[in-house]
Write an enzyme that holds these catalytic residues in place. Structure first.
Site, PDB file in Angstrom:
ATOM      1  N   LYS A 139       0.828  -1.205   0.000  1.00  0.00           N
ATOM      2  CA  LYS A 139       0.000   0.000   0.000  1.00  0.00           C
ATOM      3  C   LYS A 139       0.870   1.267   0.000  1.00  0.00           C
ATOM      4  O   LYS A 139       1.984   1.250   0.523  1.00  0.00           O
ATOM      5  CB  LYS A 139      -0.841  -0.034   1.278  1.00  0.00           C
ATOM      6  CG  LYS A 139      -1.893   1.027   1.383  1.00  0.00           C
ATOM      7  CD  LYS A 139      -2.506   0.986   2.782  1.00  0.00           C
ATOM      8  CE  LYS A 139      -2.946   2.353   3.231  1.00  0.00           C
ATOM      9  NZ  LYS A 139      -3.255   3.325   2.215  1.00  0.00           N
TER      10      LYS A 139
ATOM     11  N   LYS B 208       7.438   0.892   1.183  1.00  0.00           N
ATOM     12  CA  LYS B 208       8.028   0.134   0.064  1.00  0.00           C
ATOM     13  C   LYS B 208       9.346   0.731  -0.395  1.00  0.00           C
ATOM     14  O   LYS B 208      10.336   0.039  -0.566  1.00  0.00           O
ATOM     15  CB  LYS B 208       7.099   0.139  -1.165  1.00  0.00           C
ATOM     16  CG  LYS B 208       5.798  -0.554  -1.013  1.00  0.00           C
ATOM     17  CD  LYS B 208       4.993  -0.434  -2.289  1.00  0.00           C
ATOM     18  CE  LYS B 208       4.624   0.991  -2.632  1.00  0.00           C
ATOM     19  NZ  LYS B 208       3.774   1.648  -1.641  1.00  0.00           N
TER      20      LYS B 208
ATOM     21  N   LYS C  78       4.491   8.487  -7.812  1.00  0.00           N
ATOM     22  CA  LYS C  78       5.172   9.436  -6.919  1.00  0.00           C
ATOM     23  C   LYS C  78       6.631   9.661  -7.333  1.00  0.00           C
ATOM     24  O   LYS C  78       7.227  10.689  -7.007  1.00  0.00           O
ATOM     25  CB  LYS C  78       5.154   8.881  -5.475  1.00  0.00           C
ATOM     26  CG  LYS C  78       4.239   9.649  -4.545  1.00  0.00           C
ATOM     27  CD  LYS C  78       4.514   9.385  -3.050  1.00  0.00           C
ATOM     28  CE  LYS C  78       4.525   7.945  -2.623  1.00  0.00           C
ATOM     29  NZ  LYS C  78       4.876   7.718  -1.206  1.00  0.00           N
TER      30      LYS C  78
ATOM     31  N   ASP D 122      -1.985  -0.434  -4.255  1.00  0.00           N
ATOM     32  CA  ASP D 122      -3.348  -0.128  -3.809  1.00  0.00           C
ATOM     33  C   ASP D 122      -4.367  -0.676  -4.800  1.00  0.00           C
ATOM     34  O   ASP D 122      -5.410  -1.189  -4.425  1.00  0.00           O
ATOM     35  CB  ASP D 122      -3.547   1.379  -3.651  1.00  0.00           C
ATOM     36  CG  ASP D 122      -2.712   1.925  -2.508  1.00  0.00           C
ATOM     37  OD1 ASP D 122      -1.532   2.240  -2.768  1.00  0.00           O
ATOM     38  OD2 ASP D 122      -3.204   2.001  -1.380  1.00  0.00           O
TER      39      ASP D 122
END
Ligand code: ADP
Ligand code: MG
Length: 249
Positions: A9, A14, A40, A127
């Site tokens: 998630k 991560k 991101k 996700d």
């Protein structure tokens, strides 16, 4: 070439886990390539002195057919080869499609043959395990999957969904789930909760990473903890993870 995908998630840790794993593997003498697959685009920043590298998608837009491998592959701490797939502006377009386009470009330019790393690690937002986000576990890109989770409900929910997606593709001979990496958030009964989840998805807790504020400190300095202080106990924990991953087959 070992090909690993790290799923989990958003915000679960991560990129912290992946970049510290890459740094640990390079410390052990392996040639590592880390590919950030989160819009991101900050997967590799702790290997790059805190800087964001240009993403494959952005460079593709800018250079079109003139794009060369040197425009998208950057050498970071310990010689780790850093790549960020990139993504669209938030709210515009499909992030997954960006990953697919970036992966096709890497294949076309023969990135894996040319650099020939011992280990390739994909850092993937999990996700939503649709289209582009499942790309690393399809088409032979990665064949080993680790899921980062804490004992928080939403991260365990995501982990469970990711394990289902991996299972779907496994039947077609692709990646298999090697285990959960418990990145602690210190919620109550955390270890028991994550062990129960591991049982339910017929997997195991592969490694335990405690929460430690040196991770924020090293991140603020644009470094992995390995670069920050190789002898710190957190560094030893990531080096142990690296050793375990290399020994597992
Ligand atoms: P993700 O890549 O899953 O979105 P990040 O790796 O960016 O998540 O981590 C989110 C935040 O959590 C970062 O600020 C990071 O420093 C922090 N973090 C991750 N793992 C740990 C840990 N084991 N101890 C303390 N902080 C951590
Ligand atoms: Mg990340």
């Amino acid at each position: 070439m070992k090909k690993i995908a790290i799923y989990g998630k958003g915000g679960i840790g991560k990129s912290t886990t992946t970049s510290n794993l890459s740094a640990s593997l390079s410390h052990l003498g392996y040639k590592v390539m880390q590919i950030g697959c989160d819009p991101k685009s900050d997967s590799t920043k702790n290997l790059m002195k805190g800087k964001f590298i240009p993403t494959v998608l952005d460079v593709m837009k800018e250079k079109k057919d003139d794009l060369k491998l040197e425009d998208i592959v950057f050498e970071g701490y310990g010689g780790v080869l850093c790549i960020e797939a990139g993504g669209p502006t938030p709210g515009v377009g499909c992030a997954g499609r960006g990953i697919i386009a970036a992966f096709e470009k890497l294949e076309e330019l023969k990135a894996f043959e040319i650099y020939n790393p011992d280990v390739v690690i994909y850092d993937v937002l999990g996700d939503v395990v649709c289209g582009g986000f499942s790309m690393p576990i399809r088409n032979g890109f990665a064949n080993e999957v680790y899921i980062v989770t804490s004992g928080e409900m939403m991260s365990m929910y995501a982990a469970s969904n990711i394990s289902l997606a991996v299972e779907q593709f496994k039947n077609r001979g692709y990646a298999s789930l090697k285990g959960l990496i418990l990145n602690a958030k210190n919620v109550e009964d955390e270890i028991e909760l994550v062990e129960k989840l591991a049982d339910e998805i017929k997997s195991k807790v592969f490694h335990y990473i405690p929460r430690n504020k040196i991770m924020q400190q090293s991140e603020n300095n644009g470094r992995t903890v390995i670069e920050e202080d190789k002898d710190d106990k957190m560094s030893q924990i990531y080096i142990e993870l690296a050793n375990k991953i290399m020994q597992s087959n």
